[in-house]
Design an enzyme around this catalytic site. Sequence first.
Site, short mmCIF file in Angstrom:
data_model
loop_
_atom_site.label_atom_id
_atom_site.label_comp_id
_atom_site.label_asym_id
_atom_site.label_seq_id
_atom_site.Cartn_x
_atom_site.Cartn_y
_atom_site.Cartn_z
N SER A 176 0.84 -1.20 0.00
CA SER A 176 0.00 0.00 0.00
C SER A 176 0.87 1.25 0.00
CB SER A 176 -0.85 -0.03 1.27
OG SER A 176 -1.36 1.24 1.55
N LYS A 207 2.68 -3.90 6.51
CA LYS A 207 2.96 -3.93 5.06
C LYS A 207 4.45 -3.73 4.81
CE LYS A 207 -1.23 -4.50 3.44
NZ LYS A 207 -1.57 -5.80 2.87
N TYR A 232 -0.85 -0.96 11.01
CA TYR A 232 -1.23 -1.56 9.72
C TYR A 232 -0.15 -1.31 8.67
CZ TYR A 232 -3.17 -1.45 5.04
OH TYR A 232 -3.34 -1.61 3.70
#
Length: 342
Positions: free
Chosen positions: A124, A152, A148
């Site tokens: 992302s 990633k 989060y």
Amino acid sequence: MAVLVTGGAGYIGSHTCLELLQAGCDIVVIDNFMNSSVEVVHRIRKLSGENFQFYNMNLLDRDHLEQIFQKNKIEACIHFAGVKAVGESVRFPLLYYKQNLFSTINLCRVMQKYGVKNLIFSSSATVYGSPEKSPITEDHVLHATNPYGRTKWMIEELLKDLSLSDQDWSITILRYFNPIGAHESGEIGEDPKGMPNNLMPFVTRVAAGEYPMLEIFGDQYPTKDGTCIRDYIHVVDLACGHLKALEKTISARGVDIYNLGTGQGYSVLELVNTFEAVTGMEIPYQISKPRAGDVAICYADVTKAERELGWRAVRGIEEMCRDSWNWQSKNPIGYCSEVKTL
Ligand code: UDP
């Protein structure tokens, strides 16, 4: 030979499964419906006319995953599965690290054991944190600002180490910008549970009368109209990017990283105005204070994906708005089934 799609019932996963099937690809799909619905599987089957293999499982269950590799001839994996709500990740970091990291480690270990070394990973633009400049190139310094985003970033590092340890691996990391829109049929789309965090699902629900108005988080940013700028990309364009990435992954070795965006930024107000113009729906809004952690401007440099994957987004902002609204109006309560949350 089949492509294993983890998280194939999710928003981006479901659109990618459909594009893969329509391109004649054999797929095997895994999802545990933590943030999706079994109805998605029915709809992909209906739209494609293909009765692909589906497994309801959590990737933390390594034995079950091994059985899937034993039963199916897997050539490559596209790994979408993961938890993805920023706010929730701040409240439940251990759950986020466990679910996202352990599931990826399990997947890679089982892939390695069965000699399957072609992997596409869903990353992302959040790994860029607060970018120093836009357009952002893939070599921009990484600085995720929440758990989060850090999962990633950590998985990206893990995959680079894996490739260094065994040069037979071919890994493609795709950094998504802001996917919106839905399949033109209106049969599959984004179905967030509860109050949406992202802009477009909130806009469509205001249009549908579910919420009285949109809050626009800040209008004093250093942008043309004071609201934040993002790189919105049609989810079908994003799905098509995976097909191009798959061709490359199967024929190459090593790790490659690509931004998937349009390369063009739109402000919050531009998106809202375009939505109103395209759909004829009114979006009442009020300006409220900036949301913590938001960056003013974030859009992609997409020249690497164009050059090396032969892919670029072709659907414009109007089409994104039209398809988002078409999905929302055809599915006022989404896929309408129960969802397990953390
Ligand atoms: N945004 C907003 N109101 C909302 C949701 C989002 O004004 O109810 C703004 C947000 O501040 C950001 C943009 O819309 O500038 C895109 O937000 P989103 O959460 O969709 O994507 P992200 O910020 O993660 O790129």
